[in-house]
Each structure stands twice: as structure tokens, then as C-alpha cells.
Design an enzyme around this catalytic site. Structure first.
Site, PDB file in Angstrom:
ATOM      1  N   LYS A   1       1.072  -1.158   0.230  1.00 34.19           N
ATOM      2  CA  LYS A   1       0.219   0.151   0.093  1.00 34.19           C
ATOM      3  C   LYS A   1       1.094   1.418   0.057  1.00 34.19           C
ATOM      4  O   LYS A   1       1.992   1.562   0.628  1.00 34.19           O
ATOM      5  CB  LYS A   1      -0.978  -0.171   1.449  1.00 34.19           C
TER       6      LYS A   1
ATOM      7  N   ARG B   1      -3.952 -10.201   3.675  1.00 29.00           N
ATOM      8  CA  ARG B   1      -4.197 -10.215   2.231  1.00 29.00           C
ATOM      9  C   ARG B   1      -2.913  -9.637   1.481  1.00 29.00           C
ATOM     10  O   ARG B   1      -2.688  -8.551   1.688  1.00 29.00           O
ATOM     11  CB  ARG B   1      -5.381  -9.414   1.621  1.00 29.00           C
TER      12      ARG B   1
HETATM   13  N1  HH2 Z   1      -6.711  -3.749  -1.216  1.00 33.22           N
HETATM   14  C1  HH2 Z   1      -6.931  -3.798  -2.094  1.00 33.22           C
HETATM   15  C2  HH2 Z   1      -8.395  -4.801  -2.809  1.00 33.22           C
HETATM   16  N2  HH2 Z   1      -8.832  -5.426  -1.963  1.00 33.22           N
HETATM   17  N3  HH2 Z   1      -9.698  -6.557   0.227  1.00 33.22           N
HETATM   18  C3  HH2 Z   1     -10.103  -6.446   1.609  1.00 33.22           C
HETATM   19  N4  HH2 Z   1     -10.803  -6.994   2.283  1.00 33.22           N
HETATM   20  N5  HH2 Z   1      -9.174  -5.366   2.434  1.00 33.22           N
HETATM   21  C4  HH2 Z   1      -7.996  -5.252   1.319  1.00 33.22           C
HETATM   22  O1  HH2 Z   1      -7.421  -3.682   2.303  1.00 33.22           O
HETATM   23  C5  HH2 Z   1      -8.687  -4.872   0.230  1.00 33.22           C
HETATM   24  C6  HH2 Z   1      -9.067  -5.793  -0.513  1.00 33.22           C
HETATM   25  C7  HH2 Z   1      -6.551  -2.702  -2.762  1.00 33.22           C
HETATM   26  O2  HH2 Z   1      -4.856  -3.618  -3.037  1.00 33.22           O
HETATM   27  P1  HH2 Z   1      -5.159  -4.259  -4.590  1.00 33.22           P
HETATM   28  O3  HH2 Z   1      -6.015  -5.399  -4.985  1.00 33.22           O
HETATM   29  O4  HH2 Z   1      -3.743  -4.845  -4.757  1.00 33.22           O
HETATM   30  O5  HH2 Z   1      -5.113  -3.274  -5.904  1.00 33.22           O
HETATM   31  P2  HH2 Z   1      -6.333  -3.115  -6.762  1.00 33.22           P
HETATM   32  O6  HH2 Z   1      -8.055  -2.672  -5.695  1.00 33.22           O
HETATM   33  O7  HH2 Z   1      -5.606  -1.763  -7.635  1.00 33.22           O
HETATM   34  O8  HH2 Z   1      -6.861  -4.286  -7.261  1.00 33.22           O
END
Ligand code: HH2
Length: 272
Positions: A218, A254
Site C-alpha cells: 500500500k 491479504r
Molecule cells: N485492498 C485492495 C483490494 N481489495 N480487500 C480487502 N478486504 N482489504 C484490502 O485492503 C483490499 C481489498 C487493493 O489492493 P490491490 O488488490 O492490490 O489493488 P487493486 O484494488 O488496484 O486491484
């Protein structure tokens, strides 16, 4: 599938691998956009010790717009079909229809970053299944959430929100033992607010449900290291944050880098 309580199925600490089937995720910039790459990544994560992989077809990074139902299904369904019966899957979606299809293809957890506020039919879909559910806090919506997030008391407000959404889910027929809670690091929070929330994660754990955290890569982790414009954080910082979260009561992590987190958390858990 007969479901055991989520804390039995995913004991502390459990690692959830991130498989973004998107061209534009903030953290992995499209490396798993092709279905075959996503499937290979998911299998590798399982082999590296992930208890589950979180498959998502819509980026929620700051500034992002949503994708259509058809597009989201087109991205995730081939991946879920290939993984069925092979790797435990969580579906990262706010759409009832995507969740329905994913559950039919064996997904065991629905990860809804809107905490059942997005699609009015999602609660019913989850209730009618035996799936686990993650309810996450977000202030605002992805397109604008980082513009000017404001709290009087970030941990208190996030805890109150999650308690309210937990009650909503239970009232909709989803038993408490299927639910975990997530403070939503980076979702409408400044760097300072994210770090305060991490320091006070015990207050979220005190709600009595397992806590899932998404700190991996993040941007606050890049910013605390001195780059005010960072859009991601490095692995080293992600590991430190995960260990801190573990010490403050987190259960499910995660993460993008599964092997390293499994190793770090195994060491953290051995210190008792
Ligand atoms: N963060 C992201 C997406 N989904 N779900 C939960 N439960 N908690 C989180 O902190 C969370 C999440 C964002 O990260 P990422 O999937 O790497 O990126 P993107 O949303 O750009 O696909």
C-alpha cells in the site's frame, strides 16, 4: 460444503494471496491480467503456503472507475473455472452476480470492499450460500476516497462502522461465525490515519470477529519511507506492517508476496 467457523478454517495467522485479473491494479500493474497467468500465480501462491487466494476483476485503487458486470465476469470466470477444486478461492467483488457465479464455481469467501453497501442483492446471495464474508471499511468511494479523508477518531469510527455492518449482515441471515472484518487500509485514509489504525488494530479485534488486513504494497508504506508521491510500498515495508498487524491481533493477511509473508508470520507467531 459444511462450513466450520471462519476462525477454524483460517487460523491466526493465515495468508490470502492477491490475484488481480485486471490491467490497472495499483500494486501489480496487470501481471495477472491474462487468465493463464492468473491461474499460474494462484497455484504458485497455494504452493507457497497461501490458505486462500483472492481473485478480483475490478481495481479499487485510488482514482479508479468501476468496470461493467460483463467485463468483470469475463475476467474472473475463466480463472475460477480453472482453479475449481484445486485452490481455495475468495472472490473480491461488490457485485451480486459475480459473487453468485463465483460461489457456483466453488469460491468459499466473498470479499466485499463495500461491506454490503454496494449491491443490494449481495447480502442475499451470501446468505443463501455457506460462504464466508469479509466486510471492509471504506470512507467515500475509490474514485475520490483519497481527496480529503477526515475522521475525529479513526479507530473508533472504523470500529463503529464495522460493528454496524456486522449487525446488518447478521440481520440479513449471514451467521456471525462466517464473517471477518477489515479496517480497509488505504481506503479513504491518509498515511497518518493508516498508521494510527494499525497501532489501534486491537480495537477492531475487540469486536470479536477475526480481522483481515490488506497492507501489502500500500502507498502509505512507500510514503513513510520518504517518497511523498509513492503509489506503492516495497515488500520489506509490507512485511514489517504485517508483523505489526499480527501483534495487534490480525488473523488473515491479504498479500501479494506469499512466501515472504508466510515466513515472516511464522516467525512472528513463534514468539510467544
Ligand atoms: N485492498 C485492495 C483490494 N481489495 N480487500 C480487502 N478486504 N482489504 C484490502 O485492503 C483490499 C481489498 C487493493 O489492493 P490491490 O488488490 O492490490 O489493488 P487493486 O484494488 O488496484 O486491484
Amino acid at each position: 460444503m459444511a462450513m466450520v467457523p471462519i476462525e477454524e478454517r483460517f487460523p491466526r495467522p493465515s495468508v490470502m494471496g492477491v490475484v488481480n485479473v485486471t490491467p490497472d491494479s495499483f500494486s501489480d500493474g496487470g501481471v495477472n491480467y491474462r487468465a493463464e497467468d492468473a491461474v499460474a500465480a494462484a497455484r504458485r501462491m497455494r504452493d507457497e503456503g497461501a490458505a486462500i487466494v483472492d481473485v478480483g476483476g475490478e481495481s479499487t485503487r485510488p482514482g479508479s472507475d468501476g468496470v461493467s458486470l460483463d467485463e468483470e465476469l469475463h475476467r474472473v470466470v475463466p480463472v475460477l473455472e480453472a482453479l475449481e477444486g484445486d485452490v481455495p478461492v475468495s472472490i473480491d467483488t461488490a457485485k451480486a452476480e459475480v459473487a453468485r457465479r463465483a460461489l457456483a464455481l466453488g469460491a468459499v469467501l466473498v470479499n466485499d470492499v463495500t461491506a454490503l453497501r454496494g449491491d443490494p442483492e449481495l447480502a442475499e446471495v451470501v446468505a443463501a450460500s455457506e460462504a464466508y464474508l469479509c466486510l471492509m471499511h471504506m470512507q467515500g468511494e475509490p474514485r475520490t476516497m483519497q481527496d480529503d479523508p477526515h475522521y475525529e477518531d479513526v479507530a473508533g469510527e472504523v470500529a463503529a462502522f464495522l460493528e454496524e455492518r456486522l449487525r446488518f449482515a447478521v440481520d440479513a441471515g449471514i451467521s456471525e461465525e462466517r464473517i471477518c472484518l477489515d479496517p480497509g487500509f488505504g481506503f479513504g485514509k491518509t498515511m497518518e490515519q493508516n498508521f494510527e489504525l494499525l497501532a489501534r488494530l486491537d480495537e477492531i479485534a475487540a469486536l470479536g470477529r477475526p480481522v483481515l488486513v490488506g497492507l501489502s504494497r500500500k502507498r502509505s508504506l512507500g510514503r513513510i519511507l520518504g517518497d511523498p508521491d509513492a503509489t506503492t510500498g516495497p515488500l520489506s515495508a509490507s512485511l514489517a506492517a504485517a508483523v505489526k498487524a499480527y501483534e495487534h491481533g490480525a488473523t488473515i493477511f491479504r498479500v501479494h508476496d506469499v512466501r515472504e509473508h508466510v515466513e515472516a508470520l511464522t516467525v512472528a507467531a513463534a514468539v510467544r
